[in-house]
Design a protein around this motif. Structure first.
Motif, PDB file in Angstrom:
ATOM      1  N   ARG B  14       0.680  -1.119  -0.097  1.00 36.83           N
ATOM      2  CA  ARG B  14      -0.101  -0.084   0.052  1.00 36.83           C
ATOM      3  C   ARG B  14       0.784   1.265   0.017  1.00 36.83           C
ATOM      4  N   VAL B  15       1.862   1.469  -0.945  1.00 35.26           N
ATOM      5  CA  VAL B  15       2.529   2.442  -1.134  1.00 35.26           C
ATOM      6  C   VAL B  15       2.322   3.141  -2.394  1.00 35.26           C
ATOM      7  N   ASP B  16       2.542   4.371  -2.525  1.00 40.80           N
ATOM      8  CA  ASP B  16       2.441   4.833  -3.686  1.00 40.80           C
ATOM      9  C   ASP B  16       3.629   5.684  -4.067  1.00 40.80           C
ATOM     10  N   GLY B  17       3.735   6.385  -5.217  1.00 39.23           N
ATOM     11  CA  GLY B  17       4.938   7.150  -5.699  1.00 39.23           C
ATOM     12  C   GLY B  17       6.087   6.130  -6.039  1.00 39.23           C
ATOM     13  N   VAL B  18       7.318   6.776  -6.224  1.00 40.40           N
ATOM     14  CA  VAL B  18       8.366   5.963  -6.611  1.00 40.40           C
ATOM     15  C   VAL B  18       8.863   4.968  -5.646  1.00 40.40           C
ATOM     16  N   LEU B  19       9.107   3.888  -6.348  1.00 37.15           N
ATOM     17  CA  LEU B  19       9.772   2.751  -5.571  1.00 37.15           C
ATOM     18  C   LEU B  19      11.128   2.678  -5.890  1.00 37.15           C
ATOM     19  N   ASP B  20      12.094   3.556  -5.178  1.00 39.81           N
ATOM     20  CA  ASP B  20      13.629   3.436  -5.504  1.00 39.81           C
ATOM     21  C   ASP B  20      14.285   2.427  -4.841  1.00 39.81           C
ATOM     22  N   GLU B  21      15.552   2.392  -4.827  1.00 37.06           N
ATOM     23  CA  GLU B  21      16.446   1.246  -4.293  1.00 37.06           C
ATOM     24  C   GLU B  21      16.210   1.507  -2.775  1.00 37.06           C
ATOM     25  N   VAL B  91       4.391   8.133   1.655  1.00 39.67           N
ATOM     26  CA  VAL B  91       4.223   9.453   1.440  1.00 39.67           C
ATOM     27  C   VAL B  91       4.687   9.727   0.185  1.00 39.67           C
ATOM     28  N   VAL B  92       3.640  10.583  -0.581  1.00 44.77           N
ATOM     29  CA  VAL B  92       4.018  11.072  -1.724  1.00 44.77           C
ATOM     30  C   VAL B  92       4.141  12.513  -1.853  1.00 44.77           C
ATOM     31  N   GLU B  93       5.291  13.047  -2.166  1.00 47.93           N
ATOM     32  CA  GLU B  93       5.819  14.456  -1.977  1.00 47.93           C
ATOM     33  C   GLU B  93       5.420  15.090  -3.314  1.00 47.93           C
ATOM     34  N   VAL B  94       4.661  16.176  -3.488  1.00 41.58           N
ATOM     35  CA  VAL B  94       4.383  17.055  -4.934  1.00 41.58           C
ATOM     36  C   VAL B  94       4.844  18.424  -4.875  1.00 41.58           C
ATOM     37  N   ASP B  95       5.296  19.266  -5.564  1.00 39.46           N
ATOM     38  CA  ASP B  95       5.406  20.412  -5.626  1.00 39.46           C
ATOM     39  C   ASP B  95       4.078  21.325  -5.768  1.00 39.46           C
ATOM     40  N   ALA B  96       4.132  22.634  -5.494  1.00 39.18           N
ATOM     41  CA  ALA B  96       2.817  23.210  -5.216  1.00 39.18           C
ATOM     42  C   ALA B  96       1.883  23.449  -6.684  1.00 39.18           C
ATOM     43  N   GLN B  97       2.879  23.085  -7.714  1.00 42.99           N
ATOM     44  CA  GLN B  97       2.134  23.385  -9.091  1.00 42.99           C
ATOM     45  C   GLN B  97       1.337  22.068  -9.423  1.00 42.99           C
ATOM     46  N   SER B  98       1.899  20.889  -8.942  1.00 40.19           N
ATOM     47  CA  SER B  98       1.197  19.681  -9.210  1.00 40.19           C
ATOM     48  C   SER B  98       0.118  19.329  -8.487  1.00 40.19           C
ATOM     49  N   VAL B 158     -16.272   3.490   1.022  1.00 33.07           N
ATOM     50  CA  VAL B 158     -15.208   2.581   0.556  1.00 33.07           C
ATOM     51  C   VAL B 158     -14.367   3.822  -0.294  1.00 33.07           C
ATOM     52  N   ALA B 159     -15.044   4.256  -1.228  1.00 36.57           N
ATOM     53  CA  ALA B 159     -14.481   5.193  -2.074  1.00 36.57           C
ATOM     54  C   ALA B 159     -13.757   6.464  -1.268  1.00 36.57           C
ATOM     55  N   GLY B 160     -14.606   7.029   0.034  1.00 35.96           N
ATOM     56  CA  GLY B 160     -14.220   8.025   0.541  1.00 35.96           C
ATOM     57  C   GLY B 160     -13.127   7.798   1.617  1.00 35.96           C
ATOM     58  N   VAL B 161     -13.041   6.547   2.026  1.00 35.38           N
ATOM     59  CA  VAL B 161     -11.926   6.070   2.887  1.00 35.38           C
ATOM     60  C   VAL B 161     -10.654   6.282   1.963  1.00 35.38           C
ATOM     61  N   ASP B 162     -10.827   5.510   0.895  1.00 32.39           N
ATOM     62  CA  ASP B 162      -9.670   5.446  -0.146  1.00 32.39           C
ATOM     63  C   ASP B 162      -8.968   6.758  -0.228  1.00 32.39           C
ATOM     64  N   TYR B 163     -10.024   7.718  -0.848  1.00 31.39           N
ATOM     65  CA  TYR B 163      -9.578   8.847  -0.960  1.00 31.39           C
ATOM     66  C   TYR B 163      -9.226   9.791   0.110  1.00 31.39           C
ATOM     67  N   TRP B 164      -9.527   9.709   1.386  1.00 27.09           N
ATOM     68  CA  TRP B 164      -8.950  10.229   2.571  1.00 27.09           C
ATOM     69  C   TRP B 164      -7.757   9.622   2.851  1.00 27.09           C
ATOM     70  N   GLN B 165      -7.373   8.633   2.665  1.00 33.63           N
ATOM     71  CA  GLN B 165      -6.225   7.724   3.152  1.00 33.63           C
ATOM     72  C   GLN B 165      -5.126   8.235   2.314  1.00 33.63           C
ATOM     73  N   ARG B 166      -5.430   8.242   0.664  1.00 29.58           N
ATOM     74  CA  ARG B 166      -4.253   8.638  -0.080  1.00 29.58           C
ATOM     75  C   ARG B 166      -4.145  10.193  -0.055  1.00 29.58           C
ATOM     76  N   LYS B 167      -4.879  11.033   0.345  1.00 28.09           N
ATOM     77  CA  LYS B 167      -4.987  12.409   0.618  1.00 28.09           C
ATOM     78  C   LYS B 167      -3.995  12.868   1.770  1.00 28.09           C
ATOM     79  N   ARG B 168      -4.317  12.014   2.872  1.00 24.61           N
ATOM     80  CA  ARG B 168      -3.484  11.768   4.014  1.00 24.61           C
ATOM     81  C   ARG B 168      -2.208  11.622   4.076  1.00 24.61           C
ATOM     82  N   LYS B 169      -1.649  10.772   2.883  1.00 25.63           N
ATOM     83  CA  LYS B 169      -0.257  10.641   2.335  1.00 25.63           C
ATOM     84  C   LYS B 169       0.248  11.571   1.457  1.00 25.63           C
ATOM     85  N   LEU B 170      -0.463  12.496   1.082  1.00 23.51           N
ATOM     86  CA  LEU B 170       0.036  13.489  -0.071  1.00 23.51           C
ATOM     87  C   LEU B 170       0.607  14.494   0.649  1.00 23.51           C
ATOM     88  N   ARG B 171       1.841  15.149   0.383  1.00 24.08           N
ATOM     89  CA  ARG B 171       2.290  16.182   1.073  1.00 24.08           C
ATOM     90  C   ARG B 171       2.676  17.179  -0.170  1.00 24.08           C
TER      91      ARG B 171
END
Lengths: 78, 173
Positions: B14-21, B91-98, B158-171
């Motif tokens: 249950r991770v999002d974003g880049v999976l680097d080394e 955690v998924v980090e995005v810049d202000a523009q994106s 289910v959709a609400g919880v999914d959205y809330w969880q993913r938004k919570r991980k967004l920085r």
């Protein structure tokens, strides 16, 4: 002797951690850990960082030994 | 790296974003810990189950093992969640523009989750009613408003919880 100049070169280039991370294809968290010496990147990542920062591995991660250090290592002081 | 493998890693941990080394190394470590813990636990629960089967009854032993293993799976999933959050690997980090764009993508995804849930509920209704009943009962089930109400409410939840969880991980940086 190994050093870490990733942060210095990044700031020189005017890049944020996120921009450098995106350029290299890693997470910003990883760049932060590398800069703070909390993670040793693989050779592949080191090369990626060097390319992204427009420099080479030696400049980024290695400090040449000074002549005085070489002499004292041989057992003599001058 | 194999795209299918990366998809499994994203889905399982249950991770999002880049999976680097670095992130992969940490996930491997978590996975190893869970595997070793589960192996130990399953061995233990099997012994306990066999003891209960010998002392009480076979049914009791089987129930003990099944419930112990279910508990182990829940514990393992909770540990993975906790370990991944602790190291901020999700955690998924995005810049202000994106940020706005990413948020919009999350909303679109939530709609997809809602539709997927409805489809799943309909399919389950057909299968369960069809297997244990008749075709007539399947058709009858779809005439009851209760089915639609439960599906709608469940889908929104289910959709609400999914959205809330993913938004919570967004920085936003």
């Amino acid at each position: 002797m190994a050093v870490n100049r990733v942060k210095d070169y990044r700031l020189q280039q005017g890049l944020s951690q996120l921009k450098l991370a995106t350029a290299v294809g890693v997470a910003r968290q990883t760049i932060n850990l590398i800069e703070n010496d909390k993670y040793n990147p693989s050779l592949k990542l080191c090369i990626g960082l060097a390319n992204a920062l427009g420099t080479d591995l030696n400049t980024l991660f290695w400090e040449p030994e000074f002549p005085s250090e070489t002499t004292s290592a041989a057992g003599g002081t001058q | 790296m194999n795209k299918g493998f990366l998809w499994i890693m994203h889905y399982f941990y249950r991770v999002d974003g880049v999976l680097d080394e670095y992130r992969l190394a940490q996930l491997y470590k978590i996975g190893n810990q869970v595997a070793m813990g589960l192996l130990l636990y399953v061995n233990l629960s099997t012994l306990v189950g066999l003891a209960v089967a010998g002392k009480v009854s076979v049914t009791a032993g089987l129930l003990t093992m099944v419930s112990a293993n279910l508990f182990a799976v829940m514990l393992a999933a909770s540990y993975v969640d906790w370990a991944v959050s602790r190291q901020q690997l999700n955690v998924v980090e995005v810049d202000a523009q994106s940020y706005a764009q990413v948020l919009q993508r999350l909303k679109t995804r939530a709609v997809g989750v809602f539709i997927y849930f409805i489809g799943l509920m309909v399919l389950m209704q057909i299968v369960v009613t069809g297997v244990f009943g008749s075709l007539h009962e399947v058709v009858l089930a779809f005439t009851r408003p209760r089915l639609y109400l439960v599906t709608l409410v469940g889908g929104l939840l289910v959709a609400g919880v999914d959205y809330w969880q993913r938004k919570r991980k967004l920085r936003q940086l």
